[in-house]
Design a protein around this motif. Sequence first.
Motif, short mmCIF file in Angstrom:
data_model
loop_
_atom_site.label_atom_id
_atom_site.label_comp_id
_atom_site.label_asym_id
_atom_site.label_seq_id
_atom_site.Cartn_x
_atom_site.Cartn_y
_atom_site.Cartn_z
N SER A 1 -3.81 -12.68 23.19
CA SER A 1 -2.91 -12.13 23.93
C SER A 1 -3.88 -11.32 24.80
O SER A 1 -3.79 -11.49 26.41
CB SER A 1 -1.77 -11.96 23.71
OG SER A 1 -0.65 -12.60 23.56
N ASP B 1 2.21 -17.45 27.72
CA ASP B 1 1.92 -17.08 26.34
C ASP B 1 3.23 -17.25 24.88
O ASP B 1 4.02 -16.73 25.61
CB ASP B 1 1.54 -15.16 26.42
CG ASP B 1 0.82 -15.09 25.06
OD1 ASP B 1 1.03 -15.25 24.02
OD2 ASP B 1 0.73 -13.97 24.90
N GLU B 2 2.59 -18.27 24.02
CA GLU B 2 4.00 -18.76 23.16
C GLU B 2 5.09 -19.21 24.03
O GLU B 2 6.17 -17.78 24.15
CB GLU B 2 4.38 -17.34 22.39
CG GLU B 2 2.59 -16.85 21.20
CD GLU B 2 3.23 -16.63 20.55
OE1 GLU B 2 4.09 -16.30 19.79
OE2 GLU B 2 2.22 -15.70 19.21
N GLN C 1 3.71 -12.50 26.63
CA GLN C 1 4.22 -13.15 25.65
C GLN C 1 6.05 -12.35 25.46
O GLN C 1 7.15 -13.43 25.44
CB GLN C 1 3.41 -12.32 24.53
CG GLN C 1 4.03 -13.15 23.02
CD GLN C 1 2.82 -12.88 22.22
OE1 GLN C 1 1.98 -12.08 22.55
NE2 GLN C 1 3.56 -12.71 20.47
MG LIG Z 1 0.20 -12.27 21.23
#
Ligand SMILES: [Mg+2]
Length: 266
Positions: free
Chosen positions: A60, A175-176, A102
Amino acid sequence: MFYNRWGTLRAGVKNVMLELRDITVTVTEGTEATILKDINLELEKNKIYVMTGPNGGGKSSIAKTIMGIYQPSKGKLFLDGVDITDKSITERARMGIGYAFQTPPRFKGLKVRELLTLAAGREDINEQCDLLFDVGLCAQDYLDREINASFSGGELKRIEIATLLARNLKVAVFDEPEAGIDLWSFQKLTETFAQLHEKYDLTLVIISHQERILRLADQVIVVSEGRISDITSRDNILAEIERIDSDCLCRRDCIKGEILSAECDR
Ligand SMILES: [Mg+2]
Ligand SMILES: Nc1ncnc2c1ncn2[C@@H]1O[C@H](COP(=O)(O)OP(=O)(O)OP(=O)(O)O)[C@@H](O)[C@H]1O
């Protein structure tokens, strides 16, 4: 094949969209810590990169450095050959970089349709319906809903992803994206990423631990302890996952009280 000016053998000319050159990031809130060390990356046009690695490895932080949220203490970033190291978040967004967090922030007071209009720079209801469908949300239920604390984590995540899909980006970092998203929507999302890749000349960076996302990758970037520990093919990573899986089976046998055989003991 030819040698470039650094004497490295290269298989053809790369079409680099984003370059991180020797990036080090030091944060100074509380105690000073260097969270990224000597990151070198060349991300090409029209490719999918999946960034993976252990929790706290720095994935991240790399995404935030690309977006301009973290400023490097050393090194430079280039977008399509232009030095963007000193550009603000807003300038980078205008130049075509997008980042889906995220944990997405809540855009209080805005309706979903207003947020999508802002992101795309136009109000096109059909397009907005398609975008919500792409992230597994029913437009009828969401377009006129105000974004507030009543939204679930997964809903917020999907709306944020839709805002990125609405933009005409050069580099999109997710992000994810799978975090908190149910299986059906996740399946839809992987199809959407694959279609994005086919339709647009986009550099797609997806931070993920999911095998189904890893399968989309042209290249897999492994980040650990603030460094790039490997850049490899999806096949290598998938083989590695398979090896770890069989290792875990051995351990389960062991936990069940069975004797760990010599060949399991690796
Ligand atoms: Mg992360
Ligand atoms: N602003 C900050 N201040 C202090 N430490 C930070 C800051 N941002 C990140 N870190 C630290 O840097 C390390 C990398 O964090 P990062 O969020 O990039 O990891 P990650 O690879 O995304 O992990 P995860 O898989 O859990 O999401 C962590 O130890 C984190 O605590």
